[in-house]
Write an enzyme that holds these catalytic residues in place. Structure first.
Site, PDB file in Angstrom:
ATOM      1  N   ASP A 136       2.230  -7.081 -56.959  1.00  0.00           N
ATOM      2  CA  ASP A 136       3.108  -7.870 -57.828  1.00  0.00           C
ATOM      3  C   ASP A 136       4.182  -6.992 -58.467  1.00  0.00           C
ATOM      4  O   ASP A 136       3.937  -5.828 -58.797  1.00  0.00           O
ATOM      5  CB  ASP A 136       2.266  -8.530 -58.932  1.00  0.00           C
ATOM      6  CG  ASP A 136       2.997  -9.669 -59.616  1.00  0.00           C
ATOM      7  OD1 ASP A 136       4.035 -10.122 -59.088  1.00  0.00           O
ATOM      8  OD2 ASP A 136       2.540 -10.095 -60.689  1.00  0.00           O
ATOM      9  N   LEU A 157      -9.404   3.702 -41.986  1.00  0.00           N
ATOM     10  CA  LEU A 157      -9.280   2.634 -42.972  1.00  0.00           C
ATOM     11  C   LEU A 157      -9.174   1.263 -42.305  1.00  0.00           C
ATOM     12  O   LEU A 157      -8.417   1.084 -41.356  1.00  0.00           O
ATOM     13  CB  LEU A 157      -8.035   2.876 -43.829  1.00  0.00           C
ATOM     14  CG  LEU A 157      -7.755   1.830 -44.917  1.00  0.00           C
ATOM     15  CD1 LEU A 157      -8.763   1.954 -46.052  1.00  0.00           C
ATOM     16  CD2 LEU A 157      -6.325   1.997 -45.450  1.00  0.00           C
ATOM     17  N   HIS A 215      11.395  -5.496 -52.499  1.00  0.00           N
ATOM     18  CA  HIS A 215      10.398  -5.776 -51.461  1.00  0.00           C
ATOM     19  C   HIS A 215      10.342  -4.644 -50.433  1.00  0.00           C
ATOM     20  O   HIS A 215       9.270  -4.283 -49.945  1.00  0.00           O
ATOM     21  CB  HIS A 215      10.708  -7.104 -50.782  1.00  0.00           C
ATOM     22  CG  HIS A 215      10.555  -8.299 -51.691  1.00  0.00           C
ATOM     23  ND1 HIS A 215       9.399  -8.538 -52.397  1.00  0.00           N
ATOM     24  CD2 HIS A 215      11.419  -9.300 -52.003  1.00  0.00           C
ATOM     25  CE1 HIS A 215       9.548  -9.650 -53.118  1.00  0.00           C
ATOM     26  NE2 HIS A 215      10.762 -10.120 -52.903  1.00  0.00           N
TER      27      HIS A 215
END
Length: 235
Positions: free
Chosen positions: A12, A123, A29
Protein backbone atom coordinates in the site's frame (compact mmCIF):
# COMPACT_ATOMS: atom_id res chain seq x y z
CA UNK A 1 15.08 -14.78 16.06
CA UNK A 2 12.06 -16.84 15.07
CA UNK A 3 11.51 -16.31 11.34
CA UNK A 4 7.90 -16.69 10.12
CA UNK A 5 7.52 -19.38 7.49
CA UNK A 6 4.99 -17.40 5.44
CA UNK A 7 4.71 -13.62 5.24
CA UNK A 8 1.90 -11.86 3.36
CA UNK A 9 2.16 -8.18 2.41
CA UNK A 10 -0.44 -5.64 1.29
CA UNK A 11 1.61 -3.30 -0.90
CA UNK A 12 0.00 0.00 0.00
CA UNK A 13 1.00 3.60 -0.63
CA UNK A 14 2.61 3.64 -4.07
CA UNK A 15 0.40 6.48 -5.29
CA UNK A 16 0.75 8.51 -2.10
CA UNK A 17 4.52 8.04 -2.19
CA UNK A 18 4.61 9.50 -5.71
CA UNK A 19 2.23 12.34 -4.86
CA UNK A 20 4.35 13.35 -1.86
CA UNK A 21 7.30 13.68 -4.21
CA UNK A 22 5.34 15.62 -6.84
CA UNK A 23 5.41 12.71 -9.30
CA UNK A 24 2.60 10.94 -11.23
CA UNK A 25 0.99 8.00 -9.41
CA UNK A 26 2.20 5.62 -12.12
CA UNK A 27 5.83 6.31 -11.18
CA UNK A 28 4.96 5.23 -7.66
CA UNK A 29 3.71 1.90 -8.98
CA UNK A 30 6.94 1.45 -10.97
CA UNK A 31 9.03 2.10 -7.90
CA UNK A 32 6.83 -0.26 -5.92
CA UNK A 33 7.41 -3.03 -8.48
CA UNK A 34 11.18 -2.55 -8.17
CA UNK A 35 10.88 -2.83 -4.41
CA UNK A 36 9.06 -6.15 -4.70
CA UNK A 37 12.20 -7.68 -6.23
CA UNK A 38 14.39 -6.25 -3.47
CA UNK A 39 12.16 -7.52 -0.66
CA UNK A 40 11.84 -10.96 -2.27
CA UNK A 41 15.62 -11.32 -2.15
CA UNK A 42 15.87 -10.01 1.40
CA UNK A 43 13.03 -12.23 2.61
CA UNK A 44 14.72 -15.34 1.24
CA UNK A 45 18.05 -14.38 2.84
CA UNK A 46 16.25 -14.08 6.18
CA UNK A 47 14.85 -17.59 5.86
CA UNK A 48 11.26 -16.81 4.91
CA UNK A 49 9.94 -19.69 2.80
CA UNK A 50 6.72 -18.17 1.41
CA UNK A 51 6.01 -14.57 0.46
CA UNK A 52 2.58 -13.51 -0.83
CA UNK A 53 1.96 -9.98 -2.11
CA UNK A 54 -1.32 -8.24 -2.94
CA UNK A 55 -0.56 -6.72 -6.33
CA UNK A 56 -3.98 -6.08 -7.94
CA UNK A 57 -7.37 -6.59 -6.31
CA UNK A 58 -10.80 -7.25 -7.82
CA UNK A 59 -11.71 -3.75 -6.67
CA UNK A 60 -8.75 -2.11 -8.44
CA UNK A 61 -10.66 -2.25 -11.74
CA UNK A 62 -12.71 0.67 -10.38
CA UNK A 63 -9.68 2.97 -10.46
CA UNK A 64 -9.35 5.52 -13.32
CA UNK A 65 -8.84 3.77 -16.67
CA UNK A 66 -5.46 5.38 -17.31
CA UNK A 67 -4.17 4.08 -13.97
CA UNK A 68 -5.51 0.57 -14.62
CA UNK A 69 -3.95 0.60 -18.10
CA UNK A 70 -0.64 1.71 -16.61
CA UNK A 71 -0.79 -1.09 -14.02
CA UNK A 72 -1.48 -3.67 -16.73
CA UNK A 73 1.45 -2.33 -18.76
CA UNK A 74 3.66 -2.54 -15.68
CA UNK A 75 2.48 -6.12 -15.12
CA UNK A 76 3.38 -7.03 -18.70
CA UNK A 77 6.89 -5.71 -18.27
CA UNK A 78 7.26 -7.39 -14.89
CA UNK A 79 6.19 -10.79 -16.20
CA UNK A 80 8.73 -10.51 -19.05
CA UNK A 81 11.62 -10.02 -16.63
CA UNK A 82 10.33 -12.21 -13.81
CA UNK A 83 11.55 -15.49 -15.33
CA UNK A 84 15.11 -14.13 -15.42
CA UNK A 85 14.79 -12.81 -11.85
CA UNK A 86 13.27 -16.10 -10.65
CA UNK A 87 16.08 -18.13 -12.20
CA UNK A 88 18.69 -15.84 -10.65
CA UNK A 89 17.15 -16.24 -7.18
CA UNK A 90 15.92 -19.85 -7.56
CA UNK A 91 12.39 -18.52 -6.92
CA UNK A 92 9.14 -20.34 -7.64
CA UNK A 93 6.32 -18.02 -8.72
CA UNK A 94 2.62 -18.73 -8.41
CA UNK A 95 -0.32 -16.47 -9.24
CA UNK A 96 -3.45 -16.49 -7.08
CA UNK A 97 -6.71 -14.86 -8.12
CA UNK A 98 -9.08 -15.04 -11.09
CA UNK A 99 -6.77 -14.43 -14.05
CA UNK A 100 -9.57 -15.08 -16.57
CA UNK A 101 -10.40 -11.36 -16.69
CA UNK A 102 -6.87 -10.46 -17.77
CA UNK A 103 -5.88 -10.10 -21.44
CA UNK A 104 -4.87 -13.27 -23.28
CA UNK A 105 -1.21 -12.30 -23.53
CA UNK A 106 -1.03 -11.82 -19.77
CA UNK A 107 -2.70 -15.18 -19.13
CA UNK A 108 -0.16 -16.82 -21.45
CA UNK A 109 2.77 -15.09 -19.72
CA UNK A 110 1.48 -16.17 -16.31
CA UNK A 111 1.21 -19.81 -17.43
CA UNK A 112 4.73 -19.71 -18.87
CA UNK A 113 6.14 -18.16 -15.70
CA UNK A 114 4.50 -20.70 -13.40
CA UNK A 115 5.58 -23.62 -15.59
CA UNK A 116 9.16 -22.39 -15.95
CA UNK A 117 9.70 -21.73 -12.23
CA UNK A 118 7.93 -24.76 -10.78
CA UNK A 119 11.24 -26.64 -10.42
CA UNK A 120 12.90 -23.85 -8.44
CA UNK A 121 13.47 -24.65 -4.78
CA UNK A 122 14.06 -21.23 -3.21
CA UNK A 123 11.49 -18.66 -2.12
CA UNK A 124 7.88 -19.55 -2.94
CA UNK A 125 6.61 -16.22 -4.24
CA UNK A 126 2.84 -15.81 -4.66
CA UNK A 127 1.38 -12.82 -6.49
CA UNK A 128 -2.30 -11.97 -5.96
CA UNK A 129 -3.68 -10.66 -9.28
CA UNK A 130 -7.34 -9.81 -9.79
CA UNK A 131 -7.69 -11.29 -6.33
CA UNK A 132 -10.40 -10.70 -3.76
CA UNK A 133 -10.94 -13.06 -0.86
CA UNK A 134 -14.74 -12.93 -1.09
CA UNK A 135 -14.51 -13.71 -4.80
CA UNK A 136 -12.08 -16.55 -4.07
CA UNK A 137 -14.44 -18.14 -1.55
CA UNK A 138 -17.47 -17.80 -3.81
CA UNK A 139 -15.56 -19.35 -6.71
CA UNK A 140 -14.48 -22.19 -4.43
CA UNK A 141 -18.03 -22.92 -3.23
CA UNK A 142 -19.50 -22.79 -6.74
CA UNK A 143 -16.81 -25.19 -7.99
CA UNK A 144 -17.51 -27.56 -5.10
CA UNK A 145 -21.26 -27.55 -5.86
CA UNK A 146 -20.57 -28.12 -9.56
CA UNK A 147 -18.20 -31.02 -8.82
CA UNK A 148 -20.78 -32.57 -6.51
CA UNK A 149 -23.47 -32.30 -9.18
CA UNK A 150 -21.25 -33.83 -11.87
CA UNK A 151 -19.96 -36.61 -9.63
CA UNK A 152 -16.35 -35.42 -9.43
CA UNK A 153 -16.68 -35.53 -5.64
CA UNK A 154 -19.32 -37.15 -3.44
CA UNK A 155 -22.22 -35.06 -2.20
CA UNK A 156 -22.11 -34.27 1.48
CA UNK A 157 -21.08 -31.70 4.06
CA UNK A 158 -18.33 -29.29 3.04
CA UNK A 159 -15.44 -29.74 5.46
CA UNK A 160 -12.64 -27.29 6.20
CA UNK A 161 -10.19 -29.53 4.37
CA UNK A 162 -12.42 -29.81 1.29
CA UNK A 163 -13.06 -26.08 1.16
CA UNK A 164 -9.36 -25.25 1.46
CA UNK A 165 -8.54 -27.64 -1.36
CA UNK A 166 -10.65 -25.44 -3.70
CA UNK A 167 -9.09 -22.13 -2.67
CA UNK A 168 -6.48 -20.40 -4.83
CA UNK A 169 -3.96 -21.01 -2.03
CA UNK A 170 -4.28 -24.81 -2.10
CA UNK A 171 -1.03 -26.32 -0.87
CA UNK A 172 0.27 -23.03 0.56
CA UNK A 173 0.49 -22.79 4.37
CA UNK A 174 -1.49 -19.97 5.98
CA UNK A 175 0.52 -16.79 6.62
CA UNK A 176 2.15 -16.46 10.02
CA UNK A 177 2.49 -12.71 9.59
CA UNK A 178 0.58 -10.09 7.58
CA UNK A 179 2.28 -6.76 6.88
CA UNK A 180 0.44 -3.74 5.52
CA UNK A 181 2.39 -0.64 4.60
CA UNK A 182 1.36 3.02 4.52
CA UNK A 183 -0.21 3.01 7.98
CA UNK A 184 -3.63 1.72 6.91
CA UNK A 185 -5.16 -0.89 9.25
CA UNK A 186 -7.61 -2.97 7.25
CA UNK A 187 -7.47 -6.21 5.27
CA UNK A 188 -9.07 -4.89 2.07
CA UNK A 189 -10.52 -8.28 1.10
CA UNK A 190 -7.14 -10.05 1.25
CA UNK A 191 -6.80 -13.68 2.39
CA UNK A 192 -9.72 -13.43 4.83
CA UNK A 193 -9.89 -17.20 5.35
CA UNK A 194 -6.15 -17.75 5.46
CA UNK A 195 -5.40 -14.94 7.93
CA UNK A 196 -7.66 -16.32 10.67
CA UNK A 197 -4.73 -16.88 13.08
CA UNK A 198 -2.07 -14.65 11.55
CA UNK A 199 -0.27 -11.85 13.38
CA UNK A 200 -0.72 -8.35 11.91
CA UNK A 201 1.89 -5.63 11.57
CA UNK A 202 1.13 -2.16 10.18
CA UNK A 203 4.13 -0.22 8.93
CA UNK A 204 3.96 3.58 8.81
CA UNK A 205 5.91 3.83 5.57
CA UNK A 206 4.70 3.69 1.98
CA UNK A 207 5.57 0.53 0.10
CA UNK A 208 8.40 2.03 -2.04
CA UNK A 209 10.12 3.01 1.24
CA UNK A 210 9.70 -0.42 2.83
CA UNK A 211 13.23 -1.73 3.31
CA UNK A 212 15.06 -4.72 4.76
CA UNK A 213 15.18 -2.78 8.04
CA UNK A 214 11.40 -2.35 8.00
CA UNK A 215 10.94 -6.06 7.33
CA UNK A 216 13.23 -6.81 10.26
CA UNK A 217 11.10 -4.55 12.50
CA UNK A 218 7.99 -6.50 11.48
CA UNK A 219 9.63 -9.82 12.27
CA UNK A 220 10.91 -8.52 15.60
CA UNK A 221 7.35 -7.48 16.45
CA UNK A 222 6.17 -10.95 15.40
CA UNK A 223 8.63 -12.45 17.86
CA UNK A 224 7.04 -10.53 20.74
CA UNK A 225 3.63 -12.13 20.14
CA UNK A 226 2.33 -15.21 21.98
CA UNK A 227 0.73 -17.44 19.33
CA UNK A 228 -1.77 -19.58 21.26
CA UNK A 229 -4.29 -20.45 18.51
CA UNK A 230 -7.17 -20.37 20.98
CA UNK A 231 -5.30 -22.17 23.77
CA UNK A 232 -4.87 -20.87 27.30
CA UNK A 233 -1.42 -19.91 28.54
CA UNK A 234 0.12 -22.57 30.72
CA UNK A 235 1.07 -21.64 34.29
Amino acid sequence: MNIPKHVAIILDGNGRWAKAKGMPRNLGHKQGAKNVEIICEEAYKMGIEYLTVYAFSTENWERPKDEVDALMSLLRNYLKTCIKTADKNNMRVRIIGDVSRLDDDLIKSIAELEEHTKVNTGLKFNIALNYGSQDEMLRAMNKIFKDMETGVIEKGPVTKELFESYLDTKGIPDPDLLIRTSGEQRLSNFLLWQLAYSEFYFANVHWPDFTKEELTKAIESFNLRKRRFGKVDEE
